[in-house]
Motif scaffolding. Structure first.
Motif, mmCIF file in Angstrom:
data_model
loop_
_atom_site.group_PDB
_atom_site.id
_atom_site.type_symbol
_atom_site.label_atom_id
_atom_site.label_comp_id
_atom_site.label_asym_id
_atom_site.label_seq_id
_atom_site.Cartn_x
_atom_site.Cartn_y
_atom_site.Cartn_z
ATOM 1 N N LEU A 119 8.160 10.329 -0.329
ATOM 2 C CA LEU A 119 9.118 10.059 0.758
ATOM 3 C C LEU A 119 8.400 9.915 2.099
ATOM 4 C CD1 LEU A 119 10.004 12.720 2.754
ATOM 5 C CD2 LEU A 119 10.718 13.576 0.528
ATOM 6 N N VAL A 120 7.293 10.640 2.298
ATOM 7 C CA VAL A 120 6.517 10.477 3.527
ATOM 8 C C VAL A 120 5.919 9.070 3.580
ATOM 9 C CG1 VAL A 120 4.468 11.243 4.796
ATOM 10 C CG2 VAL A 120 6.008 12.937 3.772
ATOM 11 N N ALA A 121 5.402 8.591 2.446
ATOM 12 C CA ALA A 121 4.832 7.241 2.397
ATOM 13 C C ALA A 121 5.877 6.182 2.715
ATOM 14 C CB ALA A 121 4.229 6.982 1.013
ATOM 15 N N MET A 122 7.110 6.382 2.253
ATOM 16 C CA MET A 122 8.168 5.402 2.491
ATOM 17 C C MET A 122 8.513 5.266 3.971
ATOM 18 S SD MET A 122 8.921 3.828 -0.220
ATOM 19 C CE MET A 122 10.250 2.924 0.559
ATOM 20 N N LEU A 123 8.196 6.254 4.765
ATOM 21 C CA LEU A 123 8.457 6.175 6.196
ATOM 22 C C LEU A 123 7.619 5.090 6.870
ATOM 23 C CD1 LEU A 123 8.566 9.998 7.072
ATOM 24 C CD2 LEU A 123 10.518 8.456 6.771
ATOM 25 N N PHE A 124 6.538 4.683 6.204
ATOM 26 C CA PHE A 124 5.638 3.678 6.761
ATOM 27 C C PHE A 124 5.888 2.276 6.204
ATOM 28 C CE2 PHE A 124 3.552 7.762 7.192
ATOM 29 C CZ PHE A 124 3.084 7.727 8.502
ATOM 30 N N VAL A 125 6.867 2.137 5.315
ATOM 31 C CA VAL A 125 7.246 0.830 4.777
ATOM 32 C C VAL A 125 8.199 0.153 5.756
ATOM 33 C CG1 VAL A 125 8.444 -0.353 2.886
ATOM 34 C CG2 VAL A 125 6.927 1.576 2.395
ATOM 35 N N SER A 126 8.110 -1.167 5.872
ATOM 36 C CA SER A 126 8.988 -1.905 6.786
ATOM 37 C C SER A 126 10.452 -1.639 6.451
ATOM 38 C CB SER A 126 8.707 -3.402 6.700
ATOM 39 O OG SER A 126 7.384 -3.693 7.089
ATOM 40 N N LYS A 127 11.276 -1.529 7.459
ATOM 41 C CA LYS A 127 12.692 -1.245 7.246
ATOM 42 C C LYS A 127 13.391 -2.352 6.473
ATOM 43 C CE LYS A 127 13.296 1.734 11.292
ATOM 44 N NZ LYS A 127 14.041 1.956 12.551
ATOM 45 N N ARG A 128 12.935 -3.560 6.606
ATOM 46 C CA ARG A 128 13.546 -4.681 5.899
ATOM 47 C C ARG A 128 12.452 -5.622 5.415
ATOM 48 N NH1 ARG A 128 18.509 -4.840 3.977
ATOM 49 N NH2 ARG A 128 19.240 -3.984 5.969
ATOM 50 N N ILE A 129 12.370 -5.830 4.101
ATOM 51 C CA ILE A 129 11.395 -6.757 3.529
ATOM 52 C C ILE A 129 12.165 -7.972 3.055
ATOM 53 C CG2 ILE A 129 9.603 -7.114 1.799
ATOM 54 C CD1 ILE A 129 9.260 -4.107 1.626
ATOM 55 N N ALA A 130 11.804 -9.148 3.553
ATOM 56 C CA ALA A 130 12.511 -10.372 3.159
ATOM 57 C C ALA A 130 12.292 -10.665 1.695
ATOM 58 C CB ALA A 130 12.019 -11.553 4.001
ATOM 59 N N GLN A 131 13.360 -11.080 0.972
ATOM 60 C CA GLN A 131 13.251 -11.434 -0.444
ATOM 61 C C GLN A 131 12.747 -12.859 -0.598
ATOM 62 O OE1 GLN A 131 16.611 -10.541 -2.923
ATOM 63 N NE2 GLN A 131 17.286 -8.876 -1.603
ATOM 64 N N VAL A 132 11.753 -13.035 -1.495
ATOM 65 C CA VAL A 132 11.184 -14.360 -1.762
ATOM 66 C C VAL A 132 11.314 -14.668 -3.233
ATOM 67 C CG1 VAL A 132 9.111 -15.760 -1.701
ATOM 68 C CG2 VAL A 132 9.525 -14.135 0.115
ATOM 69 N N ILE A 142 0.833 -1.205 0.000
ATOM 70 C CA ILE A 142 0.000 0.000 0.000
ATOM 71 C C ILE A 142 0.868 1.256 0.000
ATOM 72 C CG2 ILE A 142 -1.589 1.373 1.412
ATOM 73 C CD1 ILE A 142 -2.835 -1.317 2.306
ATOM 74 N N PHE A 143 1.852 1.300 0.878
ATOM 75 C CA PHE A 143 2.672 2.511 0.968
ATOM 76 C C PHE A 143 3.690 2.604 -0.162
ATOM 77 C CE2 PHE A 143 1.027 2.428 5.335
ATOM 78 C CZ PHE A 143 0.557 3.742 5.410
ATOM 79 N N LEU A 144 4.136 1.464 -0.685
ATOM 80 C CA LEU A 144 4.979 1.498 -1.884
ATOM 81 C C LEU A 144 4.187 2.033 -3.071
ATOM 82 C CD1 LEU A 144 6.861 -1.907 -1.484
ATOM 83 C CD2 LEU A 144 7.936 0.351 -1.512
ATOM 84 N N SER A 145 2.905 1.725 -3.127
ATOM 85 C CA SER A 145 2.048 2.237 -4.192
ATOM 86 C C SER A 145 1.907 3.751 -4.102
ATOM 87 C CB SER A 145 0.661 1.585 -4.116
ATOM 88 O OG SER A 145 0.749 0.195 -4.306
ATOM 89 N N ILE A 146 1.711 4.257 -2.895
ATOM 90 C CA ILE A 146 1.592 5.702 -2.704
ATOM 91 C C ILE A 146 2.908 6.401 -3.060
ATOM 92 C CG2 ILE A 146 1.215 7.526 -1.008
ATOM 93 C CD1 ILE A 146 -0.604 5.547 0.504
ATOM 94 N N ALA A 147 4.025 5.792 -2.640
ATOM 95 C CA ALA A 147 5.333 6.380 -2.939
ATOM 96 C C ALA A 147 5.579 6.441 -4.439
ATOM 97 C CB ALA A 147 6.435 5.572 -2.256
ATOM 98 N N GLY A 148 5.266 5.349 -5.144
ATOM 99 C CA GLY A 148 5.465 5.328 -6.589
ATOM 100 C C GLY A 148 4.556 6.303 -7.309
#
Length: 416
Positions: free
Chosen positions: A403-416, A234-240
């Motif tokens: 950049l405000v939206a990115m503040l709400f994204v997890s600091k580390r997203i595991a790669q799958v 959701i927040f990556l979508s807003i950032a993009g």
């Protein structure tokens, strides 16, 4: 649901075993697959931005008001947004090769016939169709790349996204020149033929996954709907969306702002925007590669690039000479596109391979809403004020929101 909020580690990742990672990493064909989807994205994007390179002179000849020069771009992205939602889901169902072909063939036809446009209404309808046809090319590429690249996915995404910035270089270097010598209609006919031809190449030579690797299970409606509850997506979508508000808005108006505000010729303005694209071509794979390094935070990288993007936009708006524009343009290009491969890698990480097409489709649909609205918004501001500073300040709002939206994204997203 809690797992969706913080990590991409979900059930979809279980189908992609460690052995498949080894096969994928060792296959030399993966570079062929990357080249095919990269070239498809390149041609699609050249078709998309070609109008912007000749909008000012051709728009005048068609009797289009200055404030409406961005209407064709908005029409394209309106169709593109709708197609991304549908195309993303269909990509997971039909596969990347089929959707790439279904995107490029009609796009080639519609691009060819855009050269016959004689009015604003006809042009808007054709651009709407072009956007709808092109909408699945991004999802198809985002489906194919994770299937062939795992550990170095960030680098692959960086290379893939150089297509858009290189397209800006090529469009600005080629389309105004062809238009000046043979007419703008001929330029669009040539682009249409090239796009259609690459659709045939994709059909014949693109492979969805490594040989011997079983196809992933069909995605259920429940799994696809779960993406809408994934906080990171959701927040990556807003950032993009915020980033592309400025990236596409500048791409649509950069040439026209310079030609109308300072009387710079379309060819020279195209050359300046080409240097803007060169900066992006260099930045994308570089930042994508850096994001793959151990200990590097893609979230932090995204925030820093978006901050630099907003600042550089304002600096560009304060320029007034050709020399100044040439100096700032490549730096602006690096930041205006540099965040994309980092965001795309995070989207892929957050969804997993099985849902890569659907997640790319719906996140990109939201991203492109910024693309659809910003050209008209900037046109309204510039048409009413004739101020290039206010125009770029309007664009700079997007990266700030991102950049405000990115503040709400997890600091580390595991790669799958």
């Amino acid at each position: 649901m809690g797992k969706n909020l913080t990590s991409s580690s979900d059930a979809s990742g279980a189908d992609w075993t460690a052995s498949s990672v080894g096969v994928t990493a060792a296959s030399p064909y993966r570079w062929v697959a990357l080249f095919i989807v990269w070239a498809a994205f390149l041609l699609s994007y050249v078709d998309r931005v070609a109008w912007s390179t000749v909008a000012a002179p051709v728009g005048a000849s068609l009797g289009i008001k200055v404030s409406l020069l961005g209407a064709f771009v908005t029409a394209f992205y309106a169709g593109y947004v709708v197609a991304n939602i549908i195309g993303g889901m269909l990509t997971d169902f039909l596969g990347g090769r089929a959707m790439m072909t279904l995107a490029l063939l009609p796009l080639g036809v519609f691009t060819f016939f855009f050269g016959e446009t004689t009015s604003l209404t006809a042009g808007i309808l054709i651009q709407l169709a072009m956007g709808f046809a092109a909408g699945a090319d991004y999802s198809a590429g985002m489906k194919v790349i994770p299937a062939w690249f795992t550990r170095d996915r960030g680098r692959a995404m960086g290379i893939y996204t150089t297509a858009t910035s290189l397209a800006v270089v090529l469009a600005n270097a080629i389309v105004p020149t062809i238009s000046a010598q043979y007419g703008w209609a001929s330029a669009f006919r040539m682009l249409g033929i090239a796009t259609f031809a690459w659709g045939i190449v994709s059909l014949l030579f693109l492979k969805n996954r490594p040989v011997g690797e079983r196809a992933p299970a069909r995605n259920s409606a429940k799994e696809m709907l779960s993406l809408l509850r994934n906080r990171n997506l959701i927040f990556l979508s807003i950032a993009g969306c915020g980033g592309l508000w400025a990236t596409v808005g500048f791409g649509a108006w950069g040439n026209a702002l310079m030609t109308r505000q300072y009387g710079i010729s379309p060819v020279v303005a195209g050359s300046i925007i080409a240097s803007f694209g060169i900066g992006a071509v260099i930045a994308k794979p570089t930042l994508g590669w850096v994001s793959d390094l151990p200990g590097i935070s893609r979230r932090l990288m995204s925030i820093l690039v978006l901050v630099a993007f907003a600042i550089t936009l304002v600096v560009f708006g304060m320029c007034s000479t050709v020399t100044q524009f040439y100096i700032v343009a490549p730096v602006l290009g690096a930041f205006s596109y540099g965040y994309l491969p980092v965001l795309m890698a995070q989207v892929s990480d957050a969804s997993g391979k099985r849902l890569a097409g659907a997640s790319a489709g719906w996140t990109n649909a939201i991203w492109q809403m910024g693309s659809a609205v910003s050209p008209l918004a900037v046109g309204h501001v510039y048409g009413g004020t004739h101020s290039i500073v206010l125009a770029v300040l309007t664009l700079a709002i997007g990266p700030v929101v991102g950049l405000v939206a990115m503040l709400f994204v997890s600091k580390r997203i595991a790669q799958v």
